[in-house]
Design a protein around this motif. Structure first.
Motif, PDB file in Angstrom:
ATOM      1  N   LYS A 141     -53.041 -11.402   1.555  1.00 47.55           N
ATOM      2  CA  LYS A 141     -53.859 -10.037   1.461  1.00 47.55           C
ATOM      3  C   LYS A 141     -54.870  -9.819   0.467  1.00 47.55           C
ATOM      4  CE  LYS A 141     -52.257  -5.160   1.073  1.00 47.55           C
ATOM      5  NZ  LYS A 141     -50.890  -4.169   0.826  1.00 47.55           N
ATOM      6  N   ASN A 146     -45.128  -7.643  14.704  1.00 47.90           N
ATOM      7  CA  ASN A 146     -45.384  -6.270  14.156  1.00 47.90           C
ATOM      8  C   ASN A 146     -46.697  -6.393  13.472  1.00 47.90           C
ATOM      9  OD1 ASN A 146     -45.671  -3.864  12.640  1.00 47.90           O
ATOM     10  ND2 ASN A 146     -43.457  -4.062  12.416  1.00 47.90           N
ATOM     11  N   LYS A 147     -47.668  -5.915  14.073  1.00 44.75           N
ATOM     12  CA  LYS A 147     -49.146  -6.083  13.416  1.00 44.75           C
ATOM     13  C   LYS A 147     -49.263  -5.261  12.179  1.00 44.75           C
ATOM     14  CE  LYS A 147     -51.025  -8.942  16.344  1.00 44.75           C
ATOM     15  NZ  LYS A 147     -49.743  -9.469  17.093  1.00 44.75           N
ATOM     16  N   LYS A 148     -48.446  -4.212  12.154  1.00 48.66           N
ATOM     17  CA  LYS A 148     -48.518  -3.547  10.829  1.00 48.66           C
ATOM     18  C   LYS A 148     -48.091  -4.295   9.405  1.00 48.66           C
ATOM     19  CE  LYS A 148     -48.714   1.293  12.751  1.00 48.66           C
ATOM     20  NZ  LYS A 148     -47.596   2.530  12.741  1.00 48.66           N
ATOM     21  N   LEU A 149     -47.037  -4.947   9.764  1.00 43.97           N
ATOM     22  CA  LEU A 149     -46.289  -5.799   8.820  1.00 43.97           C
ATOM     23  C   LEU A 149     -46.892  -7.106   8.718  1.00 43.97           C
ATOM     24  CD1 LEU A 149     -42.619  -4.796   9.416  1.00 43.97           C
ATOM     25  CD2 LEU A 149     -44.250  -3.872   7.479  1.00 43.97           C
ATOM     26  N   GLU A 150     -47.453  -7.602   9.841  1.00 42.13           N
ATOM     27  CA  GLU A 150     -47.999  -9.043   9.909  1.00 42.13           C
ATOM     28  C   GLU A 150     -49.323  -9.085  10.607  1.00 42.13           C
ATOM     29  OE1 GLU A 150     -43.908 -11.492  10.011  1.00 42.13           O
ATOM     30  OE2 GLU A 150     -44.865 -10.774  11.740  1.00 42.13           O
ATOM     31  N   PRO A 151     -50.495  -8.428   9.990  1.00 42.79           N
ATOM     32  CA  PRO A 151     -51.549  -8.212  10.458  1.00 42.79           C
ATOM     33  C   PRO A 151     -52.344  -9.607  10.963  1.00 42.79           C
ATOM     34  CG  PRO A 151     -52.053  -7.745   8.110  1.00 42.79           C
ATOM     35  CD  PRO A 151     -50.482  -7.833   8.358  1.00 42.79           C
ATOM     36  N   GLY A 168     -51.628 -12.821  13.856  1.00 39.35           N
ATOM     37  CA  GLY A 168     -50.594 -11.790  13.437  1.00 39.35           C
ATOM     38  C   GLY A 168     -49.289 -12.051  14.074  1.00 39.35           C
TER      39      GLY A 168
END
Length: 594
Positions: free
Chosen positions: A264, A231-236, A228
């Motif tokens: 994804k 930013n784990k929300k945008l790039e998990p 990741g």
């Protein structure tokens, strides 16, 4: 000369440094392929090429091959061990004595000795007195000759490896490079190809199909996919398995694309496989496999037709996956596993199995037979995904709810039993699945119109004009009411169970379907060929299994809001566990009074 003037013209620039290229004419070393070109072409036929078009590519390169320029003028590389006369520059010293001596020096000091030692040390004893006459060359060996000899320096000289190598793997541009240079050197020296199989792949492009470049900023970092971004929300962090699944699911024979949206989508496929395994594990908590003490598995000969069919499908899938893996068609293998998990399991077998697993008595043979099949499916499924999804496979294996046959999923392989089940009643279950699809189309219309909610709220009317189809449906036509044990069928090979409807009525004419159902909910099935119609089910909804049954509350049983089958299942549970069944609302009332 009548006229002279300057004009602008294109000039070659180096693609990496972006500077103009300087050309110079120098003496070069060449290796002739004339003497063994035909032999090299013949050797191509002894090799397996994956994909097969690779054979045509290398054939065209070898047949049109001229002399091989093996020298380069670079400041790095493996030197060509040649000495030149200092005065004339044309006379060359190159024989067995010099080669053997240089070979021994390289073995002891490495090839860099050519650049660090002077001529006196580089020449063998027989020529040391002439050291002042000779000057070592500065040409380096073509790197393709260098890498093309790796079969000799690596595969042939290491005991744990083999020559010819089992597989050479590289990009599709290597038909003119490594594959060809390896072939030519091996045929020239040994008379055969250095490999048994050659597999070529395309290149990885960005999501828009552009070549990845640092200057364009479109490079996808594999580590970022795994761990990741900031930013784990945008790039998990998807983990290594998802990246492996992507690599195994694309057609590598051509160029492939990768990007955030593609990863994804791959993750959704990964979740599908994982959730399928979780569902199966959750329903094997009290199952003891065959061969273990206290086994409650059902022998194959006693399994219902649907379960035998499922085992036949499992074996067919495992054989297909194994064949695809052996053919290096990894995308075919992953697509088959995903199709199996989605179409055969989730959309049909596991959906139908809910009634058997959740509603039947805990010792009911309907439930135990289903668990027997799920046990086989889980082990075969886990073993088959292990090469592509090793972390998921090992995670499943370490969480098996029974004694593991091996400590790791990677021990033992897939058993012969799992791959040897024959297909069973395939035409029958293909028909039922087609009929199920046709009925579901009508159910969707009824659901949109709020006529029914879940499929168990509905009853179906079916007319089959084809005698063979009607014969199959008649065989699977079960009891009108929910009774345990079932009378007309075994409770598994049953239309009501397979279609997940409260009632299925087989009628003798198309008019009978139209009379029972509104015209908007009647159609001729595109897949089954049957006339199907749906309407609301009759009777009262059982509070436990949610099937509608006309006998609910009329049996004078302990639980009046349940069908006879559910009353029986509760009785078995109380007997097996020693507990008393109490509804949630009754528990609340008792606690309130207390």
């Amino acid at each position: 000369l009548l006229k002279a003037e300057d004009y602008g013209h294109k000039y070659p620039y180096d693609w990496r440094t972006k500077k103009p290229t300087i050309f110079r004419a120098t003496d070069q070393w060449f290796a002739s392929v004339e003497g063994f070109r035909d032999q090299a072409v013949e050797a191509i036929d002894t090799v397996r090429w994956v994909p097969e078009v690779g054979k045509n590519r290398i054939n065209s390169f070898v047949t049109g091959r001229g002399d091989w320029c093996i020298s380069r003028q670079r400041s790095w590389g493996v030197p060509i061990p040649v000495f030149y006369d200092r005065e004339t520059g044309n006379e060359v010293l190159l024989d067995d004595h010099t080669l053997d001596h240089i070979k021994s020096l390289f073995a002891e000091h490495g090839s860099n000795a050519w650049w660090t030692m002077d001529e006196k040390d580089l020449l063998p004893d027989i020529y040391k007195d002439e050291a002042e006459k000779w000057k070592k060359g500065t040409d380096t060996m073509d790197v393709w000759f260098d890498s093309g000899s790796s079969w000799a320096g690596v595969a042939k000289n290491r005991g744990e490896l083999a020559y010819p190598a089992d597989l050479y793997l590289e990009g599709s541009d290597q038909h003119r490079g490594w594959f060809q240079s390896s072939l030519l050197t091996s045929v020239a020296a040994q008379g055969k190809a250095p490999y048994k199989t050659v597999l070529t792949h395309g290149f990885v492009l960005d999501e828009k199909g552009f070549k990845m470049s640092k200057s364009l900023g479109n490079v996808v970092n594999p580590l970022q996919v795994i761990e990741g971004g900031n930013n784990k929300k945008l790039e998990p962090a998807y983990g290594a398995d998802v990246l492996r699944l992507w690599a195994a699911s694309v057609d590598y024979s051509g160029d492939v694309s990768i990007g955030a949206n593609i990863i994804k989508q791959t993750f959704e496929s990964y979740r599908k496989l994982r959730n399928t395994a979780r569902y199966i594990i959750g329903n094997l908590a009290d199952f003891v496999p065959e061969g273990q003490e206290g086994s409650n598995a059902v022998p194959y000969d006693e399994l219902p037709s649907m379960d035998k069919w499922m085992l036949g499908r499992l074996s067919a899938v495992l054989r297909e996956v194994d064949d695809a893996m052996n053919e290096y068609q990894f995308n075919r293998a992953t697509q088959e596993l995903l199709r199996f998990a989605t179409a055969d399991l989730s959309n049909f077998y596991l959906d139908v199995a809910k009634d058997r697993l959740y509603i039947s008595g805990i010792t009911d043979v309907r439930r135990r037979s289903c668990q027997t099949v799920l046990h086989a499916v889980l082990e075969g499924f886990t073993k088959s995904i292990a090469p592509v999804l090793p972390h998921m496979a090992e995670d499943i294996w370490q969480n098996l709810p029974y004694a593991k046959p091996t400590e790791s999923v990677f021990e033992g392989g897939i058993s012969d039993e799992l791959t040897s089940y024959d297909g069973h009643d395939e035409d029958q279950w293909t028909l039922i699945r087609n009929l199920r699809d046709d009925v579901n189309q009508m159910l969707e219309l009824a659901r949109n119109d709020k006529l029914v909610g879940a499929s168990l709220d509905a009853a179906a009317f079916v007319f089959a004009s084809d005698e063979a189809t009607r014969s199959v449906l008649d065989k699977l036509d079960g009891d009108r009411d929910l009774v345990s044990p079932p009378v007309k069928t075994n409770g598994v090979d049953d239309l009501r169970t397979a279609l997940m409807l409260s009632q299925v009525n087989l009628v003798d004419s198309e008019d009978a379907v139209s009379d029972a159902c509104e015209a908007i909910y009647v159609s001729k099935g595109e897949k089954s060929g049957c006339i199907v119609g749906v309407r609301q089910a009759e009777g009262t909804k059982c509070g436990r299994c949610w099937f509608y049954d006309e006998k609910v509350g009329k049996h004078e049983l302990p639980h009046s809001d349940l069908c006879q089958r559910c009353n029986d299942a509760i009785s078995v549970w109380e007997k097996e566990t020693g507990n008393t069944f109490t509804k949630e609302e009754e528990k609340v009332e008792a606690e309130t009074v207390a």
